[in-house]
Design a protein around this motif. Structure first.
Motif, PDB file in Angstrom:
ATOM      1  N   TYR A  49      29.713  61.709  47.599  1.00 51.26           N
ATOM      2  CA  TYR A  49      28.543  62.059  46.785  1.00 51.26           C
ATOM      3  C   TYR A  49      28.469  61.177  45.537  1.00 51.26           C
ATOM      4  N   PHE A  95      44.036  76.208  47.701  1.00 50.21           N
ATOM      5  CA  PHE A  95      43.045  75.158  47.435  1.00 50.21           C
ATOM      6  C   PHE A  95      42.415  75.279  46.046  1.00 50.21           C
ATOM      7  N   ALA A 151      40.872  72.398  43.252  1.00 48.68           N
ATOM      8  CA  ALA A 151      39.414  72.323  43.242  1.00 48.68           C
ATOM      9  C   ALA A 151      38.872  72.481  41.826  1.00 48.68           C
ATOM     10  N   PHE A 186      39.124  67.283  52.566  1.00 53.68           N
ATOM     11  CA  PHE A 186      37.717  67.295  52.976  1.00 53.68           C
ATOM     12  C   PHE A 186      36.820  67.460  51.747  1.00 53.68           C
ATOM     13  N   ALA A 187      37.199  68.378  50.859  1.00 59.73           N
ATOM     14  CA  ALA A 187      36.404  68.586  49.646  1.00 59.73           C
ATOM     15  C   ALA A 187      36.402  67.335  48.778  1.00 59.73           C
ATOM     16  N   ALA A 188      37.563  66.706  48.619  1.00 63.34           N
ATOM     17  CA  ALA A 188      37.648  65.488  47.813  1.00 63.34           C
ATOM     18  C   ALA A 188      36.831  64.367  48.432  1.00 63.34           C
ATOM     19  N   THR A 189      36.836  64.277  49.771  1.00 62.42           N
ATOM     20  CA  THR A 189      36.064  63.236  50.462  1.00 62.42           C
ATOM     21  C   THR A 189      34.573  63.425  50.253  1.00 62.42           C
ATOM     22  N   VAL A 190      34.122  64.666  50.424  1.00 61.88           N
ATOM     23  CA  VAL A 190      32.694  64.957  50.237  1.00 61.88           C
ATOM     24  C   VAL A 190      32.273  64.652  48.803  1.00 61.88           C
ATOM     25  N   TYR A 191      33.102  65.058  47.847  1.00 65.08           N
ATOM     26  CA  TYR A 191      32.776  64.824  46.441  1.00 65.08           C
ATOM     27  C   TYR A 191      32.737  63.336  46.122  1.00 65.08           C
ATOM     28  N   PRO A 213      41.396  71.513  53.731  1.00 68.41           N
ATOM     29  CA  PRO A 213      40.276  71.808  52.824  1.00 68.41           C
ATOM     30  C   PRO A 213      40.280  70.938  51.578  1.00 68.41           C
ATOM     31  N   THR A 214      41.470  70.633  51.063  1.00 64.92           N
ATOM     32  CA  THR A 214      41.560  69.852  49.828  1.00 64.92           C
ATOM     33  C   THR A 214      40.996  68.448  50.012  1.00 64.92           C
TER      34      THR A 214
END
Length: 274
Positions: free
Chosen positions: A205, A91, A95, A197-202, A194-195
């Motif tokens: 935001y 990941f 990131a 989910f992190a992109a979605t949260v970012y 994880p990739t």
């Protein structure tokens, strides 16, 4: 109720679910179809985030037994700790590079012409890889080395270029680095969790202010369509690659990309750019 918009949401949701985990670029398809259907305003940015989340939740559901076992065993089992560590290593490249270049890439490269070019180039790479002699060294995700995970992670980072395909980059990259097709595909699915989910949260935001209550019915239709389409696609994809190569996907990418470039060059479709 805007029924034409609901139909567009249904179409784009199905397309996202079907293409997210195939080596043909879901982002590329959404950019091209969104442009063709006229759904490329501010609300569409959040919509694409929502249906991407649905697709990754579908993978979590498909692999729930493995994920639950890892979560339960994580405090005490070395194998579970190693599995999570491999995902973390894979990941990291996306990131770090994503944080550095996310805004530039979205501002410059998110247009149908870039997507079409990347689809063609990616298809040619797949054809090249499939023509090589293929003797996989790794036949199970549990047999991956730390260096394997890191190299696949850097391959995944290439997918920041729209049209490349995150799953295509990780699967073909995994095959180049010695994984069997099924192992490369499964690690790609796990690494997507994880990739994405992190992109979605970012992305939420950055674009959350664009979300409005009036858009919720459209988002709901797209979410449900994407979730069930992705569940079907993942299961079918694993069955397919057990007995087939990725050549069919390569030719699909090439033909699709050529059609987009040809319609643009001949002036048949006025593809918009940011």
């Amino acid at each position: 109720m805007d029924f034409p918009l609901l139909l567009i949401a249904l179409i784009l949701g199905i397309v996202e679910g079907l293409t997210e985990f195939l080596p043909i670029s879901s982002t590329g398809h959404l950019i091209i179809l969104g442009d063709l259907l006229g759904y490329n305003d501010d609300a569409s940015k959040v919509f694409k985030i929502v249906i991407q989340l649905a697709a990754i939740l579908a993978v979590c559901w498909d692999y729930r037994d493995r994920l639950i076992k890892v979560a339960v065993d994580l405090p005490r089992e070395r194998s579970a700790q190693r599995f999570v560590g491999l995902l973390f290593v894979g990941f990291l490249p996306a990131a770090v590079l994503g944080l550095m270049f996310h805004s530039v890439i979205k501002g410059v490269l998110f247009n149908p012409i870039t997507v079409a070019t990347a689809l063609i180039v990616g298809g040619l790479i797949i054809l090249y890889v499939e023509k090589r002699s293929y003797h996989p060294r790794v036949t199970s995700v549990d047999d991956l080395r730390w260096s394997d995970a890191l190299k696949v992670g850097f391959a995944q980072a290439l997918a920041m270029i729209p049209g490349t395909s995150r799953s295509g980059a990780t699967i073909i990259g995994g095959m180049i680095f010695g994984m069997s097709r099924k192992t490369a595909a499964e690690f790609s699915f796990f690494l997507a969790i994880p990739t994405m989910f992190a992109a979605t949260v970012y992305d939420l935001y950055k674009n959350g202010s664009l979300l409005h209550a009036s858009d919720l019915p459209v988002f709901a239709v797209g979410f449900v369509a994407s979730f069930f389409a992705a569940m079907w696609a993942v299961k079918g994809f694993i069955r397919f690659i057990s007995n087939h190569t990725f050549v069919a996907f390569a030719w699909y990418r090439i033909v699709f990309g050529i059609v987009v470039l040809a319609t643009w060059k001949l002036g048949l479709v006025d593809w918009s750019t940011p």
